[in-house]
Design a protein around this motif. Structure first.
Motif, PDB file in Angstrom:
ATOM      1  N   PRO A 116      40.520  49.173  44.586  1.00 47.35           N
ATOM      2  CA  PRO A 116      40.502  48.254  45.728  1.00 47.35           C
ATOM      3  C   PRO A 116      41.884  47.663  45.979  1.00 47.35           C
ATOM      4  CG  PRO A 116      39.390  47.286  43.836  1.00 47.35           C
ATOM      5  CD  PRO A 116      39.684  48.704  43.477  1.00 47.35           C
ATOM      6  N   LEU A 166      43.559  44.828  46.304  1.00 47.53           N
ATOM      7  CA  LEU A 166      44.276  43.771  45.575  1.00 47.53           C
ATOM      8  C   LEU A 166      44.534  44.117  44.118  1.00 47.53           C
ATOM      9  CD1 LEU A 166      42.562  40.565  47.036  1.00 47.53           C
ATOM     10  CD2 LEU A 166      44.581  41.797  47.867  1.00 47.53           C
ATOM     11  N   ALA A 167      44.133  45.314  43.685  1.00 39.77           N
ATOM     12  CA  ALA A 167      44.406  45.731  42.307  1.00 39.77           C
ATOM     13  C   ALA A 167      45.852  46.131  42.110  1.00 39.77           C
ATOM     14  CB  ALA A 167      43.502  46.891  41.912  1.00 39.77           C
ATOM     15  N   ASN A 174      40.690  47.674  37.415  1.00 41.39           N
ATOM     16  CA  ASN A 174      41.156  47.581  38.800  1.00 41.39           C
ATOM     17  C   ASN A 174      40.251  46.694  39.647  1.00 41.39           C
ATOM     18  OD1 ASN A 174      42.388  51.030  39.100  1.00 41.39           O
ATOM     19  ND2 ASN A 174      43.307  49.242  38.152  1.00 41.39           N
ATOM     20  N   HIS A 211      41.397  43.103  41.330  1.00 39.84           N
ATOM     21  CA  HIS A 211      41.184  42.841  42.758  1.00 39.84           C
ATOM     22  C   HIS A 211      40.509  41.486  42.970  1.00 39.84           C
ATOM     23  CE1 HIS A 211      40.019  43.782  46.953  1.00 39.84           C
ATOM     24  NE2 HIS A 211      38.826  43.292  46.625  1.00 39.84           N
ATOM     25  N   GLY A 247      38.708  45.776  51.444  1.00 42.65           N
ATOM     26  CA  GLY A 247      39.670  46.219  50.444  1.00 42.65           C
ATOM     27  C   GLY A 247      39.237  47.445  49.673  1.00 42.65           C
TER      28      GLY A 247
END
Length: 440
Positions: free
Chosen positions: A37, A39-40, A370, A374, A422
């Motif tokens: 995703p 924001l990872a 991850n 996120h 995302g």
């Protein structure tokens, strides 16, 4: 003696990877899968890392407490790993001599941080994040999350909790009593070092804006630190803390009332332990008012799910809280680093393959890391940095697979698009995100 299962596992793994498990590649803690995703991904900042030693004076020596005897005290040592934004653009370093679950095998980890890099003080101070491992664990267990957050403008400190690491695992009572006390002491120490001109942390740490992340027993400690005092029954457990020493965290006591710190603005609790064992009740969990992001596996057989983490989520009625569930995952949901290659081999001192301590039978560690990176980025960004752009990443349809992916040829979402923000197409699977506000 190794169990039969451990021996058979060793044979199978040797066939897969050869006699040398390291031949499969480096032990990387900074992996981001192509399907991660949004924001990872690491942030824009170079980061440094340093190890420091601190001592919490005059603490109760839980290991030497005897019934009806004088309560002994000692100066309690703690080793800390500190990640921080750094100057320059150098990326990459090695963590040497990291102990595995057996407390003896040493491995190297590869990540983004540069050892002893010069701090980037110009844009500081940065919000502080404290990380607290499980029992047993060590300060590197959640290093993928620690590094990732540091690249996004945080100072991150991870604690080696004395009597609770792979190397010095001792009586459980020490962990029960000391976990929250370690967390609040480290907060005070980081604030002190921020004001010490000779420290590399001088001017770097905004301790007034702190997030607390805990896994398993670290999550247990975080709930206590946030206001969830323990029950009277748990103080008296014969297998717990000796001679009533857990009473320091008893709900309603003066000592516990003084523990919650307004500088801690948000907590993330991965698989917090204790609810199934009645360390809390609905009444005591009502004392938590700090925003909480719970993370759990639906098959957690250590902390429990329905009668464990999910019940805690429901009973913290005075907090704004989320519950991220990895469907089918067990106790390791989202928190531990990928199992180092050396952990794939059995050891003489354990009756299980150390790999099991890190991995999950259903979910890939990197994938879970991850997803955690996120959501923790969004949650802490919202509560510690007041970044309103993070809110939509948390305002989602509850069951990921119920989301509809509907975009036009240019990628613009259509009116019926409800897919998790995302998450690339076809990747929001096996996850649930619940949200309750204070009073619900």
């Amino acid at each position: 003696m190794k169990s039969l299962a451990a021996t058979l596992t060793a044979i199978a793994l040797a066939a897969m990877f050869g006699a040398d498990p390291a031949s499969a590649g480096e032990n990387r803690i900074d992996l981001v899968r192509p399907d991660a995703p949004a924001l990872a991904s690491p942030g824009p900042l170079a980061i440094g890392v340093r190890t420091i030693e601190v001592v919490n004076p005059d603490q109760v020596d839980i290991l030497n407490v005897v019934p009806e005897g004088e309560v002994p005290t000692y100066n309690r040592p703690l080793t800390l790993e500190v990640w921080y934004p750094a100057t320059g653009d150098e990326v990459g370093g090695v963590y040497e001599g990291v102990k595995l679950r057996d407390g003896q095998t040493e491995v190297s980890l590869h990540g983004r941080a540069v050892r002893d890099a010069a701090p980037a003080t110009v844009d500081g101070p940065y919000p502080l994040i404290i990380i607290s491992h499980g029992y047993p664990g060590n300060r590197f267990l959640m290093s993928p999350l620690a590094e990732n957050l540091a690249t996004k403008g945080y100072v991150v400190v991870s604690i080696d909790h004395t009597d609770s690491t792979y190397s010095d695992q001792s009586a459980f009572g020490s962990t029960l009593v000391n976990r929250s006390l370690d967390q609040t002491f480290v907060l005070d120490e980081m604030a002190r070092l921020n004001g010490e001109a000779e420290s590399f942390l001088a001017g770097l740490v905004d301790a007034e804006t702190t997030g607390l992340i805990g896994y398993s027993m670290g999550g247990y400690g975080a709930i206590i630190t946030a206001g969830g005092g323990v029950t009277e029954a748990s103080v008296g457990y014969s297998w717990g803390a000796p001679a009533g020493t857990l009473g320091v965290h008893l709900s309603g006591s003066e000592s516990h009332a003084a523990l919650p710190d307004p500088r801690i603005r948000a907590i993330v609790a991965f698989a917090p332990w204790g609810r199934e064992r009645e360390f809390w009740s609905a009444e005591t969990l009502a004392g938590v008012e700090t925003p909480v992001f719970f993370v759990a596996g639906s098959q957690d057989d250590v902390s429990g799910y329905e009668a464990g983490v999910r019940l805690m989520f429901e009973e913290t009625v005075n907090a704004d809280r989320y519950l991220l569930t990895f469907i089918g995952a067990n106790h390791n949901a989202g928190a531990p680093m990928p199992a180092p290659q050396e952990s794939w081999q059995p050891v003489e001192t354990l009756d299980f393959v150390p790999f099991e301590h890190y991995a999950d039978a259903v979910w890939d560690n990197v994938r879970m890391n991850n997803v955690s990176q996120h959501f923790v980025t969004a949650f802490l960004g919202l509560h510690l940095k007041q970044d309103g752009e993070m809110a939509p990443f948390l305002d989602l349809i509850a069951v990921a697979e119920d989301g509809v992916y509907s975009v036009d040829e240019e990628g613009t979402p259509q009116d019926d698009h409800t897919y998790w923000l995302g998450f690339p197409a076809r990747t929001a699977k096996g996850l649930i995100l619940n949200h309750l506000t204070p009073g619900e």
